[in-house]
Write a protein that holds these residues in place. Sequence first.
Motif, PDB file in Angstrom:
ATOM      1  N   HIS A 133       1.014  -1.125  -0.306  1.00  0.00           N
ATOM      2  CA  HIS A 133       0.227  -0.083  -0.052  1.00  0.00           C
ATOM      3  C   HIS A 133       0.778   1.328  -0.334  1.00  0.00           C
ATOM      4  O   HIS A 133       0.668   1.779  -0.506  1.00  0.00           O
ATOM      5  N   ARG A 146       1.322   4.255  -3.470  1.00  0.00           N
ATOM      6  CA  ARG A 146       0.462   4.888  -2.549  1.00  0.00           C
ATOM      7  C   ARG A 146       1.582   6.339  -3.136  1.00  0.00           C
ATOM      8  O   ARG A 146       1.167   7.474  -3.774  1.00  0.00           O
ATOM      9  N   VAL A 177      -4.029   2.198  -5.516  1.00  0.00           N
ATOM     10  CA  VAL A 177      -3.919   1.859  -4.236  1.00  0.00           C
ATOM     11  C   VAL A 177      -5.343   1.853  -4.136  1.00  0.00           C
ATOM     12  O   VAL A 177      -5.387   1.373  -2.423  1.00  0.00           O
ATOM     13  N   ARG A 222      -5.208  -0.451  -0.471  1.00  0.00           N
ATOM     14  CA  ARG A 222      -5.356  -0.748   0.553  1.00  0.00           C
ATOM     15  C   ARG A 222      -6.466  -1.191   1.305  1.00  0.00           C
ATOM     16  O   ARG A 222      -6.997  -1.590   2.572  1.00  0.00           O
TER      17      ARG A 222
END
Length: 124
Positions: free
Chosen positions: A39, A43, A85, A89
């Motif tokens: 993650h 990001r 992303v 997540r």
Amino acid sequence: MSNPYTVQVTYTVQINRYRTVSERLLSAIAAQSAARAAHDAARDAYDDRRRNLILDGIPGMAERCPAEVREAALARALEPETRAVRATREQLRAADAELESARVQERAEREALRSFQLAHAQAQ
């Protein structure tokens, strides 16, 4: 009076349960760490791509245009990074839930094992 053999068998079963849930906890910790790293990487890739598009300009976009048009083009250009992303997540959320579940189960089995140990020590 209870049979010591029955207590010993139950104690052995509890030890095996505790080992099993401890292994699950270790596996959940590793999975959560991997999901967090994925993650964070997704990001960072999103942030880097967004920064580059803002600084270098969006390909095929006029230099002067309304802000809404620019934001829409930026969102379209960032679509793959946004999907990555979101996917990571969701994986992180699932890994966090699994880790919490494993922690709760490990704690319960540890307490049960401790109770067996105390009962065994008092019986002797």
